[in-house]
Design a protein around this motif. Structure first.
Motif, PDB file in Angstrom:
ATOM      1  N   TYR A   3       0.852  -1.187   0.000  1.00 10.82           N
ATOM      2  CA  TYR A   3       0.000   0.000   0.000  1.00 10.82           C
ATOM      3  C   TYR A   3       0.890   1.240   0.000  1.00 10.82           C
ATOM      4  N   CYS A 100      -1.788  -0.902  -3.833  1.00  3.86           N
ATOM      5  CA  CYS A 100      -2.889   0.057  -3.842  1.00  3.86           C
ATOM      6  C   CYS A 100      -2.339   1.410  -3.414  1.00  3.86           C
ATOM      7  N   THR A 102      -3.252   5.598  -2.736  1.00  2.21           N
ATOM      8  CA  THR A 102      -4.284   6.602  -2.506  1.00  2.21           C
ATOM      9  C   THR A 102      -3.624   7.878  -2.000  1.00  2.21           C
ATOM     10  N   THR A 103      -4.383   8.966  -2.069  1.00  2.00           N
ATOM     11  CA  THR A 103      -3.913  10.219  -1.490  1.00  2.00           C
ATOM     12  C   THR A 103      -4.387  10.310  -0.051  1.00  2.00           C
ATOM     13  N   THR A 106      -8.152  11.448   0.887  1.00  2.00           N
ATOM     14  CA  THR A 106      -9.282  10.703   0.344  1.00  2.00           C
ATOM     15  C   THR A 106      -9.917   9.904   1.476  1.00  2.00           C
ATOM     16  N   PHE A 113     -13.831  -0.238   1.329  1.00  2.00           N
ATOM     17  CA  PHE A 113     -12.460  -0.400   0.851  1.00  2.00           C
ATOM     18  C   PHE A 113     -12.017  -1.851   0.960  1.00  2.00           C
ATOM     19  N   GLY A 169      -9.782   8.522  -6.726  1.00  2.00           N
ATOM     20  CA  GLY A 169      -8.404   8.711  -6.278  1.00  2.00           C
ATOM     21  C   GLY A 169      -7.829   7.534  -5.523  1.00  2.00           C
ATOM     22  N   ILE A 170      -8.338   6.337  -5.794  1.00  2.00           N
ATOM     23  CA  ILE A 170      -7.824   5.108  -5.186  1.00  2.00           C
ATOM     24  C   ILE A 170      -7.506   4.151  -6.327  1.00  2.00           C
ATOM     25  N   TYR A 171      -6.264   3.678  -6.380  1.00  6.25           N
ATOM     26  CA  TYR A 171      -5.806   2.896  -7.512  1.00  6.25           C
ATOM     27  C   TYR A 171      -5.185   1.585  -7.036  1.00  6.25           C
ATOM     28  N   ASP A 216     -13.039  14.149  -0.603  1.00  8.20           N
ATOM     29  CA  ASP A 216     -11.697  14.730  -0.563  1.00  8.20           C
ATOM     30  C   ASP A 216     -11.683  15.868   0.442  1.00  8.20           C
TER      31      ASP A 216
END
Length: 236
Positions: A3, A100, A102-103, A106, A113, A169-171, A216
């Motif tokens: 992560y 994974c 993320t910022t 977020t 999740f 914004g989650i990859y 956000d």
């Protein structure tokens, strides 16, 4: 699974609105946002967690270095020009395998999740799962075009008829995504949305995974909105 958290932004809008804490340490239900993410990742069986913060965040560095975690925490302290460069720096710390990203700002349901991660891990055909939502909470949303089976066909700057999702914004990606990232950096690509377009152009099989809401935290009012929408996370 690895992560990664991009936490290198300055949080200037929050500061202008009277929020004195660095953005990663802004509290939701008394818990720093970055700690909330870390706890959520641990609840998903994280094997490692990578974080990038900028050089003007000594309080965040102190907080992260004080944590006692059951997995490696790989901290990068570097000021970058944006999320794309931050992702590139983080990619150097990732073990080979799915990850994974993320910022830090977020905010989402931890249970949603966990379902998202389980779905990605179980799908051996997809190259990536992009979290999406129909809830628009972004000043410059990235619209996500997908077919009826939620296979992503494109990323758009503007809304068009039939496009119902925006990026959350989650990859979640597999290692080839890092190779494409390196190619993008070499080609001078600077925006995350253009990187995502490069994933599609290269033939990556990306799935849109719908979340109910993703908020956000860019403004002071977003803190109260996130607390109202989401309960405290589960502490690992």
């Amino acid at each position: 699974m690895n992560y990664a958290i991009i936490a290198a932004g300055e949080g200037s809008r929050l500061a202008q609105e009277g929020v004195t804490l660095p953005k990663p340490l802004v509290r939701l239900h008394g818990e720093p946002m970055i700690g909330r993410l870390i706890n959520t990742f641990l609840s998903c069986g994280a094997e490692s967690i990578s974080v990038i913060i900028n050089e003007s965040m000594p309080e965040v560095r102190t907080y992260l270095e004080s944590l006692e975690l059951p997995v490696p925490l790989r901290l990068t302290v570097k000021s970058t020009a944006g999320s794309m460069q931050s992702f590139h720096e983080l990619s150097r710390t990732l073990d080979d395998g799915p990850f994974c990203l993320t910022t830090v700002d977020t905010v989402f349901s931890p249970e949603e999740f966990r379902r998202y991660i389980r779905a990605f891990e179980a799908d051996t055909e997809a190259d990536g799962y992009m979290a999406v939502t129909t809830y628009v909470d972004d000043e410059k949303p990235l619209y996500v075009a997908a077919d009826t089976a939620d296979n992503i066909t494109g990323f758009l700057d503007n809304a068009v008829p039939g496009v119902r999702y925006i990026s959350g914004g989650i990859y979640a990606l597999r290692p080839h995504g890092v190779e494409i990232l390196a190619d993008c950096m070499e080609a001078g690509v600077t925006r995350m949305r253009d990187y995502q377009r490069a994933l599609v152009a290269s033939g990556q099989r990306l799935k849109a995974y719908p979340f109910g809401k993703i908020i956000d935290v860019d403004h002071a009012a977003d803190i109260a909105a996130a607390e109202k929408e989401f309960p405290p996370s589960i502490t690992t």
